[in-house]
Motif scaffolding. Structure first.
Motif, mmCIF file in Angstrom:
data_model
loop_
_atom_site.group_PDB
_atom_site.id
_atom_site.type_symbol
_atom_site.label_atom_id
_atom_site.label_comp_id
_atom_site.label_asym_id
_atom_site.label_seq_id
_atom_site.Cartn_x
_atom_site.Cartn_y
_atom_site.Cartn_z
ATOM 1 N N ALA A 424 -10.823 -52.962 -83.990
ATOM 2 C CA ALA A 424 -11.644 -54.085 -83.533
ATOM 3 C C ALA A 424 -11.985 -54.962 -84.733
ATOM 4 C CB ALA A 424 -12.921 -53.578 -82.870
ATOM 5 N N GLN A 463 -11.277 -45.121 -79.058
ATOM 6 C CA GLN A 463 -11.637 -46.526 -78.888
ATOM 7 C C GLN A 463 -12.741 -46.896 -79.871
ATOM 8 O OE1 GLN A 463 -12.187 -46.703 -74.373
ATOM 9 N NE2 GLN A 463 -12.021 -48.875 -74.920
ATOM 10 N N ASP A 465 -15.293 -50.555 -80.838
ATOM 11 C CA ASP A 465 -15.609 -51.960 -80.641
ATOM 12 C C ASP A 465 -16.877 -52.267 -81.411
ATOM 13 O OD1 ASP A 465 -15.382 -54.562 -79.840
ATOM 14 O OD2 ASP A 465 -15.240 -54.116 -77.696
ATOM 15 N N LYS A 512 -15.615 -50.428 -72.060
ATOM 16 C CA LYS A 512 -15.209 -51.815 -72.274
ATOM 17 C C LYS A 512 -16.461 -52.663 -72.452
ATOM 18 C CE LYS A 512 -12.323 -55.382 -72.108
ATOM 19 N NZ LYS A 512 -11.342 -55.644 -73.131
ATOM 20 N N PHE A 706 -5.807 -54.485 -80.228
ATOM 21 C CA PHE A 706 -6.963 -55.296 -79.872
ATOM 22 C C PHE A 706 -6.514 -56.652 -79.342
ATOM 23 C CE2 PHE A 706 -10.247 -58.423 -80.570
ATOM 24 C CZ PHE A 706 -11.397 -57.770 -80.150
ATOM 25 N N ASP A 708 -8.913 -59.460 -77.301
ATOM 26 C CA ASP A 708 -10.138 -59.670 -76.550
ATOM 27 C C ASP A 708 -10.399 -61.141 -76.280
ATOM 28 O OD1 ASP A 708 -12.290 -58.402 -75.253
ATOM 29 O OD2 ASP A 708 -13.643 -59.152 -76.792
ATOM 30 N N ARG A 772 -13.569 -64.019 -80.687
ATOM 31 C CA ARG A 772 -12.765 -62.858 -81.093
ATOM 32 C C ARG A 772 -11.373 -62.993 -80.479
ATOM 33 N NH1 ARG A 772 -15.332 -57.151 -80.790
ATOM 34 N NH2 ARG A 772 -15.081 -57.457 -78.570
#
Length: 801
Positions: A424, A463, A465, A512, A706, A708, A772
C-alpha cells in the motif's frame, strides 16, 4: 531548313488500323540532303528522338488494340455473365482508357513536332507538359496482379471466355502476342522512358534547351516509377493476404478472424518448419506465416490450394518464442532471450536438445488459449531469422502501443519467505508498506537505491492498507486484522510496533478500506463457502489536527480501539471482494455482485433478473465478479471471463460493448480511459470506451499488489485528470428512473465536476483514498509501479482539449 506543312489529319488518323512500318530509321524518313547536312552526333540524336516518337506510336496502338479487340467485344457480346461483366472488365483492364487518353495527347504532340521539322530541335518541352499527368500508370501498376488473377480464373472456369481468348490472340492485330503480354506494357513503357530520354540527352549539345528539360522529365518519370514500385509492393502484399485468407480452412468451432483484409496488414516472413510427430505419426512440415500482428501455422492440403490451420493463431502480444543458440554453448544468445525463457508461463519453456539435427524454436501462446509447440528449422541461419523477425516485429508493436510503462521500485529483495503478498502506498506515493510471510516492510520510494526495512515482525501478512488521515496501518496477518499507529513503525526495532498493536477482528478472510455514506470505512469479512459476515468499521478520530505527529496516549491509556463497529450484516453466500459506492457496498460473491444499502442493510442482486440480455451471466457457472467501475453514468463490470456495462437500474447498456479477456485475470485496476487486467503472465490493457486491446505487458508470476483508484468514482472524459485535492465524493444529482428496483444512481458517488469540493486542503481534508491512484504490481522478485507514458498522457490531454 524550312518547316514542313503540318499534316493534322495524318496525326489523328495514325492509329490501330494504319499499317505503319514500325521502327523506321530517321535517316530513311527524311531527304538525303537533310541527312548529309547534319553531323554524326546530330544523326545519333535524331535517331534517339525518332525512337522516342515511334515507340510512343506503337504503345498507343497496343493500348487501342486492348480497347477495340478486347474491351469492346467483351462489353457487347454475351461472353461474361451480365451481372459481373462490368466488374470483370474493370478488374482486368482497370484504367487503360485513362492511359490511352494521356498517351494519345503525348503521341499527337510528338508526331506534330516531328512532321513540322525535318530535324527536330527539341522534345523536352513536349514531354515536360505530358509526364506530370502519368498518374494512371501508378494506379494501373498497383492493380495489375488482381487483373491477371481475375483473367486466369475466368479463363479456367468459363469455356466461352477461353474460346474468345484463343480466337482473339490468333488475330493478326495481336501480332502473335498473348493478352498478358499487352497487359504488362503500361508498366514496361513507364520504365522505358528514362532509358529513351537519356539516349537523347547523351547526344544533345550543352546549349540545347533539352539539356535542361529532359533531366526534369526523367526525374518526374522516376518518381512515378518509385510510386509504382511502392504501390505494386503494397498491392502484391494485399493480394497475397487476400488469397491466403480465402485458402485458410479452420477446424470446426475454431474459426478466428485474422483480419488479413485490413488496410496496412503485412506479411513479414514465411517459411517451412518441421514438427516431430508423436506415436500417431504426426510429423511433417508446417508452413508458418509471421504477420505484422500474429503468427499462423498451417498444413498445406494435398491436391487443393488450401491451408489447414494447424493450431490457433497467436497474437504477437501473447507470443513467447525461445530458440536455444546451438552455437553459443547451448545458452540463450541475448538477455532478452534469457528473459523470455525465464518468463515462460505454466510449465517453463525448456530449450529442446536435438539429437537428429535441426534447430528448435518453441512457440508459446500465453493466456486463456495457452499452448506450447516446438518446431524445427533445418539450418541455424533459418532459426535465427525466425527469432529476429518475430522479436523485431514485437518491438515495433510495443513501441506503437506504449501506453503504460513500468518503473522498478525494488528488485532482488523480496525473495523466498520474504516474497511480497501485498502493498500500500501512502504519503502521496512517496512511501509504501509491503506485507510478506515474514513481516511488514517500509520503503521510501523517493530513495531508489535504499532497500525496504522491516518494521513489524509478523507472520503470514496477507493484506496491508494505510488510513493516512488517521495515521493508521491496517494489517491482515494469520487471519487477524490488527491496526498500528504509523509512528509506531520503528525501522530499528521490528518488535517495538507490536506493543502498540490493536487486534480488531479474528478469523477474517479479507478486509477493504474505502469511503461510503460520507465516512471512511474498513469492512472486515468472515467468509465461508455458504455465508459471509461483514462488519463495517469506522476509525475513531483521535484528534487528527496535528496529523504530522499524532499522539495515541489517550488511546493506549484508555484502552480505546482504533476502529469501532458502524454496521454489521450477514449474507448467505461466499464473498470475495468489496467495492464502495456512494451509500452502498457492492460485494462480489459466488453468484455475482450483491448490493447492500448501509442505511437499511437491504440486499439485492446488482443485475436485474428481468433483463433477458443478461442471460449469458446468469447461466454461466463459476464466474468470479472481480471489479466494478463507474464510467460516466454507467458501470463497467469486470468478471474473470469478460466485462460489460450496466446502467444504474442494473440493465445491460452499451449492447455493442463486450470484452472477453485474453488471460485469466486475478485482479483489475482502472486508470481512465484504460482498464488493466492482471493475470500471471501478462497485464492486458483495454480502452474502457471501445473495449479494444491497447497494450500487453508480459511478465512472470504477475500479481496486482495495489490499485485503489476508487471504483465508485465517476470516471469519464470530463474527469480525466485529478490530483489529491480535486476529486470529491459528494452526492449524486441523478434521479431514479421509474423502476420497481432501486436505481444504482443513489449508489454512485459523484466525481469532481465544476469547483473542487476541497478548495483548501488545510481547512477540509479529502476523504481516505483520494489521490491514491498508484498501481503497484510484482513479477517474481521485482516490485513495479505501472504508470502512463509521457506520450500517452500528452495525447490524452490533447484529445481532451
Amino acid at each position: 531548313m524550312k518547316p514542313q506543312r503540318e499534316l493534322k489529319k495524318q496525326i489523328s488518323r495514325e492509329s490501330l488500323g494504319d499499317l505503319v512500318e514500325p521502327g523506321t530509321l530517321w535517316i530513311h524518313s527524311v531527304p538525303a540532303e537533310v541527312v548529309a547536312s547534319v553531323s554524326d552526333t546530330e544523326k545519333k540524336r535524331q535517331e534517339a528522338i525518332n525512337e522516342v516518337i515511334y515507340t510512343e506510336r506503337d504503345f498507343v496502338r497496343d493500348m487501342e488494340y486492348l480497347r477495340d479487340c478486347w474491351i469492346k467485344p467483351l462489353r457487347e457480346l454475351d461472353i461474361i455473365p451480365e451481372a459481373r461483366r462490368e466488374d470483370f472488365i474493370t478488374q482486368v483492364f482497370w484504367n487503360i482508357n485513362d492511359i490511352i487518353a494521356v498517351n494519345t495527347r503525348l503521341r499527337d504532340a510528338l508526331n506534330k513536332r516531328q512532321k513540322s521539322y525535318a530535324v527536330v530541335e527539341q522534345i523536352g518541352d513536349v514531354l515536360l507538359e505530358a509526364v506530370p499527368h502519368f498518374h494512371p500508370f501508378v494506379s494501373y501498376g498497383a492493380h495489375q496482379l488482381y487483373g491477371k488473377y481475375e483473367f486466369e480464373k475466368e479463363k479456367s472456369t468459363n469455356p466461352a471466355f477461353a474460346r474468345f481468348v484463343e480466337e482473339t490472340e490468333r488475330r493478326p492485330e495481336s501480332r502473335k502476342l498473348e493478352l498478358n503480354g499487352y497487359l504488362t506494357k503500361p508498366t514496361t513503357r513507364l520504365a522505358r522512358y528514362p532509358l529513351l530520354l537519356e539516349a537523347v540527352l547523351k547526344h544533345t549539345p550543352a546549349e540545347n534547351p533539352d539539356k535542361v528539360a529532359l533531366p526534369k522529365a526523367v526525374e518526374i518519370v522516376r518518381e512515378f516509377l518509385k510510386a509504382v514500385n511502392t504501390e505494386t509492393g503494397k498491392a502484391e502484399n494485399r493480394f497475397n493476404l487476400l488469397q491466403l485468407d480465402q485458402q485458410l480452412v479452420f477446424r470446426p468451432g475454431e474459426q478466428v478472424d485474422l483480419r488479413l483484409r485490413e488496410e496496412g496488414r503485412e506479411l513479414i516472413y514465411k517459411g517451412a518448419l518441421k514438427k516431430r510427430g508423436g506415436s500417431q505419426g504426426d510429423g511433417g512440415e508446417l508452413m508458418v506465416f509471421l504477420f505484422d500482428h500474429a503468427l499462423l501455422m498451417v498444413k498445406p492440403k494435398s491436391k487443393v490450394e488450401q491451408y489447414k490451420v494447424y493450431r490457433r493463431p497467436i497474437p504477437l502480444e501473447l507470443l513467447l518464442v525461445s530458440a536455444p543458440d546451438e552455437f553459443a554453448t547451448q545458452k540463450p544468445q541475448t538477455n532478452r532471450q534469457k528473459q523470455l525463457i525465464k518468463n515462460a508461463p505454466h510449465a517453463p519453456v525448456i530449450p529442446v536438445k536435438d539429437t537428429k539435427g535441426g534447430f528448435s524454436i518453441t512457440f508459446v501462446h500465453l493466456g486463456r488459449k495457452y499452448y506450447q509447440i516446438t518446431l524445427w528449422a533445418s539450418t541455424y541461419v533459418s532459426q535465427r531469422k525466425w527469432v529476429e523477425h518475430i522479436q523485431k516485429q514485437q518491438d515495433i508493436m510495443r513501441e506503437r502501443s506504449n501506453v503504460f510503462e513500468t518503473v522498478t521500485l525494488s528488485e532482488g529483495f523480496f525473495v523466498g519467505v520474504n516474497k511480497v503478498n501485498c502493498a500500500a502506498p501512502f504519503n502521496q506515493g512517496r512511501k509504501a508498506v509491503y506485507g510478506t510471510d515474514d513481516g511488514v516492510y517500509l520503503s521510501n520510494l523517493m530513495e531508489r537505491n535504499r532497500e525496504p526495512v522491516k518494521v513489524l515482525a509478523l507472520k503470514d501478512v496477507e493484506q496491508v492498507d494505510v488510513l493516512e488521515d488517521y495515521q493508521l496501518l491496517i494489517v491482515l496477518a494469520e487471519r487477524q486484522v490488527i491496526t498500528f499507529p504509523l509512528d509506531a513503525l520503528d525501522p530499528l526495532d521490528p518488535l517495538a510496533g507490536l506493543k502498540r498493536a490493536k487486534r480488531i477482528a479474528s478469523h477474517i478472510s479479507f478486509f477493504k478500506a474505502g469511503v461510503c455514506v460520507g465516512k471512511t470505512l474498513v469492512c472486515v469479512v468472515k467468509s465461508s463457502p455458504l455465508s459471509s459476515t461483514i462488519k463495517a468499521l469506522e476509525p475513531i478520530d483521535q484528534n487528527v489536527r496535528g496529523r504530522s505527529k499524532p499522539t495515541f496516549r489517550k488511546l493506549l491509556q484508555g484502552g480505546n480501539d482504533t476502529l469501532r463497529v458502524y454496521k454489521e450484516f450477514y449474507i448467505p453466500v461466499q464473498s470475495s471482494s468489496i467495492h464502495f459506492l456512494k451509500t452502498r457496498l457492492c460485494i462480489g460473491c459466488t453468484n455475482g455482485f450483491e448490493i447492500v444499502d448501509l442505511e437499511t442493510l437491504d440486499t439485492q442482486g446488482l443485475l436485474d433478473p428481468a433483463d433477458q440480455s443478461l442471460e449469458f451471466v446468469h447461466k454461466r457457472e463459476n464466474l468470479r465478479p472481480l471489479a466494478i467501475y463507474r464510467i460516466d453514468n454507467e458501470f463497467l463490470l469486470c468478471y474473470d471471463e469478460f466485462a460489460f456495462y450496466v446502467n444504474k437500474a442494473g440493465w445491460r447498456s452499451r449492447k455493442d460493448f463486450m470484452v472477453y479477456w485474453e488471460g485469466n485475470p486475478t485482479g483489475f485496476a482502472l486508470h481512465y480511459p484504460y482498464v488493466l487486467a492482471f493475470e500471471p503472465t501478462f497485464v492486458e490493457i483495454r480502452h474502457v470506451e471501445t473495449g479494444a486491446m491497447s497494450q500487453i505487458i508480459q511478465g512472470n508470476n504477475l500479481r496486482c499488489l495495489f490499485a485503489d483508484t476508487p471504483p465508485s468514482t465517476t470516471n469519464g472524459v470530463a474527469n480525466n485528470y485529478y490530483n489529491v485535492y480535486q476529486q470529491g465524493y459528494g452526492y449524486n444529482p441523478y434521479q431514479s428512473p421509474d423502476s420497481s428496483r432501486t436505481s444504482m444512481g443513489s449508489m454512485a458517488s459523484n466525481g469532481y465536476g465544476g469547483m473542487p469540493p476541497y478548495p483548501n486542503p488545510y481547512l477540509q481534508r479529502p476523504p481516505q483514498g483520494v489521490g491514491r491512484d498508484e498501481i503497484l504490481m510484482v513479477s517474481d522478485d521485482r516490485v513495479m509501479r505501472l504508470q502512463m507514458t509521457a506520450t500517452a498522457r500528452a495525447s490524452l490531454q490533447q484529445g481532451q482539449h
